[in-house]
Write an enzyme that holds these catalytic residues in place. Structure first.
Site, PDB file in Angstrom:
ATOM      1  N   GLY A 169       0.567   0.483  -3.546  1.00  0.00           N
ATOM      2  CA  GLY A 169       0.389  -0.734  -2.899  1.00  0.00           C
ATOM      3  C   GLY A 169      -0.636  -1.473  -3.727  1.00  0.00           C
ATOM      4  CB  ALA A 170      -3.709  -2.373  -4.275  1.00  0.00           C
TER       5      ALA A 170
ATOM      6  CG  HIS B  87      -7.595  -0.243   1.469  1.00  0.00           C
ATOM      7  ND1 HIS B  87      -7.445   0.532   2.403  1.00  0.00           N
ATOM      8  CD2 HIS B  87      -7.446   0.629   0.326  1.00  0.00           C
ATOM      9  CE1 HIS B  87      -7.041   1.991   1.960  1.00  0.00           C
ATOM     10  NE2 HIS B  87      -7.324   1.798   0.598  1.00  0.00           N
ATOM     11  CD  GLU B  88      -6.914  -0.827  -2.858  1.00  0.00           C
ATOM     12  OE1 GLU B  88      -7.312  -0.134  -3.925  1.00  0.00           O
ATOM     13  OE2 GLU B  88      -5.630  -0.497  -2.345  1.00  0.00           O
TER      14      GLU B  88
HETATM   15 ZN   LIG Z   1      -7.410   3.315  -0.882  1.00  0.00          ZN
END
Ligand SMILES: [Zn+2]
Length: 905
Positions: A313-314, A349-350
């Site tokens: 996702g990232a 999140h990142e």
């Molecule tokens: Zn993560």
């Protein structure tokens, strides 16, 4: 790394989906390495444990600094590297071993001595299996400082890892993805998280191209040859190899500033207009996190870059976060709410990783949960305060249900588990490292208190800045700051597999309490796990249940409102924050159910439904009880609760009912929920908050159940689908299920030509909804064509495998076309298909799946396959036990004929 499926989405997760998607898209990239709900096989011999030898570096060599000059040739998909590494030798040595994969060494020299440097050329030997290279020197190198000088060549691969090629119609890009063990494909290095060093990166590229890396550009010079320029980046702080990143191409950015730090959101030039929302999210998040952590964002800039081909996702590269396009790009003004939530969550999140993971890094991958659990817990924390209407608490409740169900299989694993080889490390990016670790962290925070927990986090980070840490460091810091036995609680949840089941029979002092490990299966083994569990009671404080305790001083049942004394109750999971299942005496349960709509919060109601559903699957309670409970909340004003209830009915239809019974169950859904839907009316701009979501949830459920009015309305809404109108995805999916070749053709065109990443993805996913065998065949062929990016191709196949209506055809295709599928496989794709096979529910298919993947093994899927087989077995058992009982319930509830002649209307 990060996710690509919206939390709480209706199409996510087995047993909770209205649409019968097993495993489905839940965090399909967050647990991207294969949805491996993985782990120990509890004595059933499903998997013969094959252990590859540990592949760690021998040690004794500590890298201090890397200098890299990388010259990619995008056209020929190769690159050249010129590298120096400053290392410290603990003792004299004649050989140095580091990691390298798909690297061709041209020369390796060592230099020692500051004032009178001496050079030696190394002999290089490669160990491809271990992904290591050893440099051997004729004369012993002294202890202390040695400079390694390496010239090498590598390939820009198409496997979405290491330094790889990404393409658009207009041009090629050179981009990187190094977590977990792929930096070694871009430069020879000591590729272990504890071997931190500083990096100087320079890129040589075509005159018109730009580059982005972890730090700011410090120089940009023409040369070294005509038509090229060389961009050099500032020295990084000490960091792990897996967090290094660079991207070459023509990315364009929108830019801003937060707390004095320049922040940019970047994409290919045609999509830069979609970066504003992410930029605003990132700016807000940076300010929030500076405050929360009490440690300022550590780098001089932050870039977020959307990459056309991207597997996860990232990825939280320090100062240079990379994203799948759908995870970063959304129209600021008219993007869908779900898409915005997804982008905000992924960004948060990142960015949490910039502290938890990048600044302070686990010593080894067995403590990956310190990264992923924390980032998962943090990804909605600040946004939930800023956007209360986004209802992240309900998403979290739905999410926790899926996680606990996965963790209640026999083939789960402890949060901290062996992860030595690249395969084992890759497989540990799973629902346990993300969902369970995140839920356990949330439970502990709820117990010790938000502010105390924050101080513990700050103490932990401050003690390990630019260094590495272990689980013990984290929970000892929390225990010290809070004065509570956080270490005991966390150790139990981190080191033992599974979910505790706590049984309460009454309230008051000395109330009997038991705990045991809960299995989502009636054929559960006896195991010895016991936890220290913070039980937090509704309208009362938390109590600590210790292993071996048989009684506990519980709150006295409190009369809430005007309920009669026999309906007084204790509810042992206030706020739905606990990571445990709860069972009650029949009397207590009756009281709780009677008060559910008036007294429990929506997350608590979701938790209650989840507990009863899980207990039924474990052999306690009947399918009729679940259906009664689901119908009892049909008037619930909250879409997430209704979604949860309808999800249980949907799962019963998918996993237990025969085709005939499923039709009758659909009739019950139409009869019971049709009226609720009709009662909501048409809606409008000024209706009560949440009503539109309710309508959408019911509309989808009724459509799935074949309600003629809803299907007609859906057809009407999608009439102008291809003329720019954008109805809800569920509506489109409903129509597509009965769609013909003409509609398919149009959908395919959108999938091929849409420039908006979300629209493109929606169209692609909608192709998997068409159910006629010819169209299913077309989608399968299309998935393997070069028109679909590798990152998406397996999604199409997995989706078709997961739906009851299409799974047989998809499975036949997978077996017939395995050679092609295997050739196109990226690191996670094979694993995703193995995970999707969990959706089968017959002995025949189980044996086929086991036999096929034994003959065609897929990397990093040992635990995933065991889990899939386990799930199929559970489903077979569930069906055998409950099918007759479901029929009885239907005989009692679905018999009535309606005016339309449809049973159950
Ligand atoms: Zn993560």
């Amino acid at each position: 790394m990060g996710s690509i499926c919206p939390m709480g989405s209706a199409v996510c997760g087995r047993g909770f989906s209205l649409v019968g998607v097993a495993w489905g898209d839940w965090r399909e990239m967050k647990i991207w390495r294969g949805l491996a709900v993985a782990g120990l096989v509890m004595g059933l011999g499903v998997v013969a444990a094959v252990r590859v030898e540990a592949q760690r570096l021998p040690g004794g060599v500590r890298p201090e600094h890397y200098s890299l000059v990388i010259t990619p040739d995008l056209k020929s998909a190769t690159f050249a590297g010129s590298e120096t590494i400053d290392v410290l030798l603990d003792s004299p040595a004649t050989a140095i071993t580091l990691n390298a994969a798909e690297i061709e060494f041209e020369s390796v020299k060592a230099m020692v001595g500051d004032f009178t440097p001496q050079f030696q050329t190394a002999v290089v030997t490669l160990d491809a299996a271990k992904e290591q290279a050893t440099f051997t020197f004729a004369r012993e190198l002294p202890a202390g400082r040695v400079l390694l000088m390496i010239e090498y060549r590598g390939i820009l691969n198409d496997k979405l890892r290491g330094f790889y090629l990404s393409k658009t119609k207009l041009r090629r890009y050179g981009v990187t993805q190094f977590e977990a063990t792929d930096a070694r494909r871009a430069f020879p290095c000591f590729d272990e998280p504890a071997l931190k060093a500083a990096f100087d990166v320079a890129l040589v590229m075509d005159a018109g191209d730009t580059a982005i890396s972890n730090t700011k550009i410090v120089s940009d010079q023409p040369g070294p040859v005509a038509g090229k320029h060389t961009v050099a980046f500032a020295t990084t702080p000490r960091m792990s190899t897996y967090l290094v990143a660079w991207l070459v191409g023509d990315f364009k950015c929108s830019a801003g500033k937060a707390d004095g730090v320049p922040v940019r959101a970047c994409a290919t030039p045609d999509k830069v207009k979609l970066t504003r929302f992410a930029l605003d999210s990132a700016k807000q998040t940076l300010r929030d996190y500076d405050r929360y952590f009490g440690i300022k964002y550590p780098l001089a800039k932050l870039d977020l870059v959307a990459v056309p081909d991207f597997e996860a996702g990232a990825m939280e590269n320090f100062g240079c976060i990379t994203f799948r396009e759908t995870e970063l790009l959304v129209a600021k003004k008219d993007g869908a709410l779900a898409a915005k939530k997804e982008v905000a969550e992924t960004v948060a999140h990142e960015m949490a990783h910039q502290w938890f993971g990048d600044l302070v890094t686990p010593v080894w991958w067995d403590n990956l949960w310190l990264n992923e659990g924390f980032a998962t817990w943090m990804e909605t924390k600040e946004a939930a305060k800023e956007h209360p209407k986004w209802r992240f608490d309900e998403d979290a409740a739905l999410d926790k249900e899926r996680t606990m169900d996965a963790d209640a299989g026999r083939t789960t694993r402890p949060i901290r588990a062996r992860a030595e080889t690249p395969d084992e490390i890759n497989e540990s990016f799973d629902v346990i490292a993300y969902g369970k670790a995140g839920a356990v962290i949330g439970m502990v925070e709820n117990w010790v208190g938000e502010e105390t927990f924050r101080k513990g986090v700050q103490a932990y980070l401050a003690a390990h800045l630019y260094g590495n840490a272990t689980a013990e460091d984290f929970w000892n810091a929390q225990a010290r700051v809070s004065g509570l036995p956080v270490d005991k609680v966390m150790r139990g949840f981190v080191e033992q597999p599974g979910v505790p089941l706590v049984t309460l029979t009454s309230g008051g002092a000395g109330a009997p309490v038991t705990q045991r490990r809960f299995f989502l299966s009636a054929a559960a083994p006896n195991t010895k796990e016991a936890w220290t569990v913070p039980l937090c009671f509704k309208a009362a404080s938390c109590r600590l249940l210790t292993p071996g305790a048989t009684t506990l001083d519980l709150p006295v049942p409190v009369p809430l409102g005007m309920v009669s004394p026999e309906l007084q109750f204790v509810y042992a999971d206030a706020g739905d924050k606990g990571y445990y299942r709860t069972d009650y005496s029949p009397g207590q349960l009756k009281a709780i159910v009677a008060n559910a709509e008036t007294t429990l919060t929506p997350p608590e109601r979701i938790g209650l439904l989840g507990d009863r559903w899980a207990l039924m699957r474990a052999g306690e309670g009947s399918v009729g009880e679940i259906l009664d409970l689901a119908l009892a909340v049909k008037q619930d004003p909250n879409a997430a609760v209704l979604e949860s209830a309808l999800g249980k009915i949907g799962a019963i239809g998918t996993q237990i009912a025969t085709d005939d019974d499923r039709k009758r169950l659909d009739g019950v859904v139409r009869r019971e929920f049709g009226g609720v839907y009709a009662g909501l009316g048409k809606g409008g701009r000024h209706e009560r908050e949440g009503r539109a979501e309710l309508r959408e949830t019911l509309f989808e459920a009724l459509g799935r159940a074949g309600d003629p009015a809803v299907l007609a309305e859906a057809a009407n809404q999608t009439k102008d689908l291809f003329a720019g109108q954008k109805p809800a995805d569920a509506t489109v999916a409903m129509v597509a299920a009965k769609g013909d070749a003409a509609m398919y053709e149009k959908m395919l065109r959108v999938a091929q030509t849409a420039t908006d990443p979300d629209l493109k993805q929606d169209a692609l996913h909608t192709l998997t909804r068409f159910q006629s065998p010819e169209l299913v065949a077309r989608t399968l062929e299309y998935a393997l064509s070069d028109k679909v990016r590798s990152q998406d191709s397996w999604t199409l196949i997995a989706r078709l495998l997961e739906r009851r209506e299409t799974q047989d055809q998809a499975w036949a295709f997978v077996q017939q076309h395995w050679a092609e599928i295997a050739r196109r496989q990226t690191e996670s794709s094979g694993a995703r298909i193995v995970a999707a096979a969990a959706a089968f529910c017959t002995v025949e298919r189980r044996d086929e799946v086991a036999g096929f993947f034994a003959a065609h093994p897929v990397a990093s899927t040992q635990r995933t396959l065991a889990k899939s087989i386990d799930s199929i077995n559970d489903c077979i058992h569930l069906r055998a036990v409950h099918e007759p009982e479901l029929r009885q319930w239907l005989d009692a509830h679905a018999g009535k004929k309606s005016a339309t002649g449809l049973p159950g209307d």
